[in-house]
Design an enzyme around this catalytic site. Structure first.
Site, short mmCIF file in Angstrom:
data_model
loop_
_atom_site.label_atom_id
_atom_site.label_comp_id
_atom_site.label_asym_id
_atom_site.label_seq_id
_atom_site.Cartn_x
_atom_site.Cartn_y
_atom_site.Cartn_z
N CYS A 7 0.85 -1.20 0.00
CA CYS A 7 0.00 0.00 0.00
C CYS A 7 0.88 1.25 0.00
CB CYS A 7 -0.94 0.00 1.20
SG CYS A 7 -2.29 -1.21 1.07
N HIS A 100 -0.57 -10.47 -4.13
CA HIS A 100 0.35 -10.11 -5.21
C HIS A 100 0.73 -11.34 -6.01
CE1 HIS A 100 2.90 -11.12 -1.75
NE2 HIS A 100 3.87 -11.43 -2.60
#
Length: 114
Positions: A7, A100
């Site tokens: 983030c 991811h």
């Protein structure tokens, strides 16, 4: 998530080498590459792991898989092939708790993974 490394990368608070970006996803070179090409692709929304994919957020994952061939082609390894890896949870060796995918290419991979 305030303490999430990925983030922070999306926000520009942590440096990365961008490979691709659009409104839904961000892709950057892995800092510890396991192949000549090693790109990490993340959704721009925080999804903790593959276990947290829902009908509401699955558009990000679908989009990642739509863009993977473009990234591989742009980097010049699509034709010879590549590997897409997702680590889920502690036993799956997920070190960053933000969903991811690793896109690796530029060499032939062994099977099983290695």
């Amino acid at each position: 998530m305030e303490d999430c490394l990925f983030c922070k990368i999306i926000k520009g608070e942590v440096p990365s080498t961008k490979v691709y970006e659009d409104e839904l996803i961000y892709a950057f070179n892995d800092i510890a590459p396991q192949a000549p090409y090693h790109v990490v692709i993340i959704p721009k929304v925080h999804i903790s792991s593959a276990n947290d994919i829902t009908p509401e957020n699955s558009k990000y994952i679908a989009h990642i898989f739509e863009v993977i061939p473009k990234i591989a082609k742009d980097l010049g390894f699509a034709e010879n092939g590549y590997r897409v890896i997702n680590n889920c949870g502690d036993d799956g060796c997920q070190t960053v708790k933000h969903l991811h995918f690793h896109l690796t290419g530029g060499r032939q991979f062994l099977w099983p993974a290695g």
